[in-house]
Scaffold this motif. Structure first.
Motif, PDB file in Angstrom:
ATOM      1  N   ALA A  16       0.830  -1.202   0.000  1.00 39.25           N
ATOM      2  CA  ALA A  16       0.000   0.000   0.000  1.00 39.25           C
ATOM      3  C   ALA A  16       0.864   1.253   0.000  1.00 39.25           C
ATOM      4  O   ALA A  16       0.532   2.250  -0.662  1.00 39.25           O
ATOM      5  CB  ALA A  16      -0.935  -0.005   1.218  1.00 39.25           C
ATOM      6  N   GLU A  17       1.984   1.228   0.729  1.00 43.95           N
ATOM      7  CA  GLU A  17       2.883   2.381   0.748  1.00 43.95           C
ATOM      8  C   GLU A  17       3.486   2.625  -0.637  1.00 43.95           C
ATOM      9  O   GLU A  17       3.632   3.779  -1.077  1.00 43.95           O
ATOM     10  CB  GLU A  17       3.996   2.151   1.774  1.00 43.95           C
ATOM     11  CG  GLU A  17       3.517   2.144   3.220  1.00 43.95           C
ATOM     12  CD  GLU A  17       4.592   1.673   4.185  1.00 43.95           C
ATOM     13  OE1 GLU A  17       5.662   1.222   3.708  1.00 43.95           O
ATOM     14  OE2 GLU A  17       4.365   1.750   5.408  1.00 43.95           O
ATOM     15  N   ILE A  18       3.825   1.552  -1.319  1.00 48.96           N
ATOM     16  CA  ILE A  18       4.380   1.677  -2.672  1.00 48.96           C
ATOM     17  C   ILE A  18       3.329   2.230  -3.632  1.00 48.96           C
ATOM     18  O   ILE A  18       3.616   3.110  -4.453  1.00 48.96           O
ATOM     19  CB  ILE A  18       4.913   0.315  -3.155  1.00 48.96           C
ATOM     20  CG1 ILE A  18       6.115  -0.112  -2.311  1.00 48.96           C
ATOM     21  CG2 ILE A  18       5.304   0.374  -4.634  1.00 48.96           C
ATOM     22  CD1 ILE A  18       6.560  -1.556  -2.547  1.00 48.96           C
ATOM     23  N   PHE A  19       2.109   1.722  -3.531  1.00 46.88           N
ATOM     24  CA  PHE A  19       1.036   2.213  -4.406  1.00 46.88           C
ATOM     25  C   PHE A  19       0.769   3.698  -4.158  1.00 46.88           C
ATOM     26  O   PHE A  19       0.591   4.473  -5.107  1.00 46.88           O
ATOM     27  CB  PHE A  19      -0.247   1.421  -4.171  1.00 46.88           C
ATOM     28  CG  PHE A  19      -0.192   0.002  -4.652  1.00 46.88           C
ATOM     29  CD1 PHE A  19       0.751  -0.407  -5.579  1.00 46.88           C
ATOM     30  CD2 PHE A  19      -1.095  -0.937  -4.167  1.00 46.88           C
ATOM     31  CE1 PHE A  19       0.795  -1.718  -6.027  1.00 46.88           C
ATOM     32  CE2 PHE A  19      -1.070  -2.248  -4.613  1.00 46.88           C
ATOM     33  CZ  PHE A  19      -0.118  -2.648  -5.541  1.00 46.88           C
ATOM     34  N   THR A  20       0.738   4.090  -2.903  1.00 43.01           N
ATOM     35  CA  THR A  20       0.502   5.500  -2.575  1.00 43.01           C
ATOM     36  C   THR A  20       1.607   6.375  -3.149  1.00 43.01           C
ATOM     37  O   THR A  20       1.346   7.423  -3.745  1.00 43.01           O
ATOM     38  CB  THR A  20       0.418   5.693  -1.049  1.00 43.01           C
ATOM     39  OG1 THR A  20      -0.717   4.978  -0.553  1.00 43.01           O
ATOM     40  CG2 THR A  20       0.263   7.169  -0.689  1.00 43.01           C
ATOM     41  N   ALA A  21       2.857   5.954  -2.977  1.00 43.50           N
ATOM     42  CA  ALA A  21       3.988   6.720  -3.512  1.00 43.50           C
ATOM     43  C   ALA A  21       3.917   6.806  -5.035  1.00 43.50           C
ATOM     44  O   ALA A  21       4.193   7.855  -5.629  1.00 43.50           O
ATOM     45  CB  ALA A  21       5.302   6.078  -3.075  1.00 43.50           C
ATOM     46  N   THR A  22       3.522   5.708  -5.679  1.00 39.56           N
ATOM     47  CA  THR A  22       3.434   5.680  -7.143  1.00 39.56           C
ATOM     48  C   THR A  22       2.401   6.676  -7.646  1.00 39.56           C
ATOM     49  O   THR A  22       2.676   7.464  -8.573  1.00 39.56           O
ATOM     50  CB  THR A  22       3.069   4.262  -7.621  1.00 39.56           C
ATOM     51  OG1 THR A  22       4.068   3.334  -7.185  1.00 39.56           O
ATOM     52  CG2 THR A  22       2.973   4.214  -9.136  1.00 39.56           C
ATOM     53  N   LEU A  23       1.229   6.674  -7.045  1.00 46.47           N
ATOM     54  CA  LEU A  23       0.173   7.586  -7.493  1.00 46.47           C
ATOM     55  C   LEU A  23       0.485   9.024  -7.114  1.00 46.47           C
ATOM     56  O   LEU A  23       0.174   9.959  -7.870  1.00 46.47           O
ATOM     57  CB  LEU A  23      -1.174   7.151  -6.922  1.00 46.47           C
ATOM     58  CG  LEU A  23      -1.681   5.796  -7.422  1.00 46.47           C
ATOM     59  CD1 LEU A  23      -3.052   5.488  -6.825  1.00 46.47           C
ATOM     60  CD2 LEU A  23      -1.740   5.750  -8.949  1.00 46.47           C
ATOM     61  N   HIS A  67      -5.465  -1.251  -7.414  1.00 49.32           N
ATOM     62  CA  HIS A  67      -5.588  -1.715  -6.035  1.00 49.32           C
ATOM     63  C   HIS A  67      -5.446  -0.640  -4.963  1.00 49.32           C
ATOM     64  O   HIS A  67      -5.703  -0.918  -3.791  1.00 49.32           O
ATOM     65  CB  HIS A  67      -4.558  -2.818  -5.772  1.00 49.32           C
ATOM     66  CG  HIS A  67      -4.676  -3.985  -6.703  1.00 49.32           C
ATOM     67  ND1 HIS A  67      -5.831  -4.729  -6.819  1.00 49.32           N
ATOM     68  CD2 HIS A  67      -3.798  -4.513  -7.598  1.00 49.32           C
ATOM     69  CE1 HIS A  67      -5.651  -5.682  -7.733  1.00 49.32           C
ATOM     70  NE2 HIS A  67      -4.434  -5.570  -8.219  1.00 49.32           N
ATOM     71  N   SER A  68      -5.059   0.554  -5.325  1.00 46.05           N
ATOM     72  CA  SER A  68      -4.935   1.599  -4.307  1.00 46.05           C
ATOM     73  C   SER A  68      -6.310   2.015  -3.804  1.00 46.05           C
ATOM     74  O   SER A  68      -7.283   2.101  -4.571  1.00 46.05           O
ATOM     75  CB  SER A  68      -4.222   2.828  -4.874  1.00 46.05           C
ATOM     76  OG  SER A  68      -4.263   3.889  -3.936  1.00 46.05           O
ATOM     77  N   HIS A  69      -6.408   2.293  -2.518  1.00 49.72           N
ATOM     78  CA  HIS A  69      -7.675   2.729  -1.920  1.00 49.72           C
ATOM     79  C   HIS A  69      -8.069   4.127  -2.379  1.00 49.72           C
ATOM     80  O   HIS A  69      -9.229   4.517  -2.267  1.00 49.72           O
ATOM     81  CB  HIS A  69      -7.562   2.729  -0.393  1.00 49.72           C
ATOM     82  CG  HIS A  69      -6.639   3.781   0.124  1.00 49.72           C
ATOM     83  ND1 HIS A  69      -5.254   3.623   0.145  1.00 49.72           N
ATOM     84  CD2 HIS A  69      -6.885   5.023   0.624  1.00 49.72           C
ATOM     85  CE1 HIS A  69      -4.705   4.718   0.632  1.00 49.72           C
ATOM     86  NE2 HIS A  69      -5.647   5.578   0.928  1.00 49.72           N
ATOM     87  N   SER A 124      -7.402  -0.519 -18.887  1.00 51.87           N
ATOM     88  CA  SER A 124      -7.475  -1.652 -17.965  1.00 51.87           C
ATOM     89  C   SER A 124      -8.147  -1.255 -16.664  1.00 51.87           C
ATOM     90  O   SER A 124      -8.979  -2.001 -16.124  1.00 51.87           O
ATOM     91  CB  SER A 124      -6.062  -2.182 -17.686  1.00 51.87           C
ATOM     92  OG  SER A 124      -6.090  -3.258 -16.775  1.00 51.87           O
ATOM     93  N   PHE A 125      -7.811  -0.066 -16.158  1.00 51.68           N
ATOM     94  CA  PHE A 125      -8.426   0.433 -14.932  1.00 51.68           C
ATOM     95  C   PHE A 125      -9.925   0.641 -15.128  1.00 51.68           C
ATOM     96  O   PHE A 125     -10.737   0.226 -14.288  1.00 51.68           O
ATOM     97  CB  PHE A 125      -7.760   1.744 -14.538  1.00 51.68           C
ATOM     98  CG  PHE A 125      -8.455   2.474 -13.418  1.00 51.68           C
ATOM     99  CD1 PHE A 125      -8.313   2.061 -12.109  1.00 51.68           C
ATOM    100  CD2 PHE A 125      -9.249   3.577 -13.687  1.00 51.68           C
ATOM    101  CE1 PHE A 125      -8.959   2.722 -11.074  1.00 51.68           C
ATOM    102  CE2 PHE A 125      -9.894   4.255 -12.663  1.00 51.68           C
ATOM    103  CZ  PHE A 125      -9.749   3.819 -11.362  1.00 51.68           C
ATOM    104  N   LEU A 126     -10.315   1.266 -16.232  1.00 51.28           N
ATOM    105  CA  LEU A 126     -11.734   1.520 -16.481  1.00 51.28           C
ATOM    106  C   LEU A 126     -12.510   0.228 -16.676  1.00 51.28           C
ATOM    107  O   LEU A 126     -13.645   0.096 -16.198  1.00 51.28           O
ATOM    108  CB  LEU A 126     -11.889   2.422 -17.712  1.00 51.28           C
ATOM    109  CG  LEU A 126     -11.347   3.851 -17.558  1.00 51.28           C
ATOM    110  CD1 LEU A 126     -11.451   4.603 -18.884  1.00 51.28           C
ATOM    111  CD2 LEU A 126     -12.093   4.603 -16.467  1.00 51.28           C
ATOM    112  N   ASP A 127     -11.906  -0.747 -17.362  1.00 45.14           N
ATOM    113  CA  ASP A 127     -12.565  -2.040 -17.538  1.00 45.14           C
ATOM    114  C   ASP A 127     -12.760  -2.732 -16.192  1.00 45.14           C
ATOM    115  O   ASP A 127     -13.808  -3.349 -15.937  1.00 45.14           O
ATOM    116  CB  ASP A 127     -11.743  -2.939 -18.466  1.00 45.14           C
ATOM    117  CG  ASP A 127     -11.815  -2.504 -19.920  1.00 45.14           C
ATOM    118  OD1 ASP A 127     -12.698  -1.687 -20.247  1.00 45.14           O
ATOM    119  OD2 ASP A 127     -10.985  -2.978 -20.721  1.00 45.14           O
TER     120      ASP A 127
END
Length: 202
Positions: A16-23, A67-69, A124-127
């Motif tokens: 989750a920390e990696i996803f948050t940093a990425t976005l 997968h990010s919240h 992919s995200f929208l699908d």
């Protein structure tokens, strides 16, 4: 594609920390300047660990988007298609009203226009999101709110497109009645189409 098991390197919390940093970096720097090295520095995770999980920034960004919240909200179940669409519209609006999340969405859309890889990620995200919304339309068809031969994707595209245009392009304020008026217009179209086909929707 994920390279490690959930329990390794801190598991879901570290992920989750990696996803948050990425976005965060996508929103602040854009797709071009997003790097795994930058994500590693921003998240405090060693870049070799990130590379073991994801072989490229495209793979990492895809998982972050999916997968990010930050870009997730619960599906409504109000008992009617009109009510569910209104709730969905209001939740999309609330997402875009948040400056940080709006910046991420803008960066993703700009990247999608400029880069094939980013366009594939956004599609992919929208699908994925459309797939998650399917229960809304399945319930509507079972109730008779929506004809069985209707295309729910048209409703989703029209609703999301109108909100994106209003908030992201026009930079206009969304009045309290905007989402209701938008859904009323869409439902009027659904009902007219159903009537013309001989299967009136409720």
């Amino acid at each position: 594609m994920t390279r490690k098991h959930e329990g390794e390197a801190g598991g879901p919390r570290r992920r989750a920390e990696i996803f948050t940093a990425t976005l965060d970096m996508l929103g602040s720097l854009g797709y071009d300047s997003l790097t795994i090295e930058g994500v590693a520095q921003h998240s405090g995770v060693n870049k070799t660990t990130i590379y073991r999980w994801w072989s490229s920034k495209s793979e990492l960004l895809r998982d972050a988007l999916l997968h990010s919240h930050m870009l997730r909200f619960e599906l409504p179940d109000t008992g009617s298609l009109r009510g569910d669409l209104t709730e969905l519209a209001e939740r999309v609006q609330a997402l875009l009203d948040d400056e940080h999340r709006r910046t991420i969405v803008e960066a993703a859309l700009v990247g999608a226009v400029r880069h094939q890889a980013m366009r594939e990620l956004v599609v992919s995200f929208l699908d994925d999101r459309f797939g998650r919304h399917q229960p809304v339309f399945e319930r509507a068809m079972a109730r008779g709110d929506l004809p069985h031969d209707a295309d729910p994707a048209l409703l989703v595209d029209a609703m999301a497109g109108a909100l994106w245009m209003r908030v992201l392009v026009r930079r206009g304020d969304v009045a309290d009645t905007y989402t209701r008026d938008l859904v009323d217009m869409l439902m009027d179209g659904v009902q007219k189409s159903a009537t013309l086909s001989g299967r009136p929707a409720r």
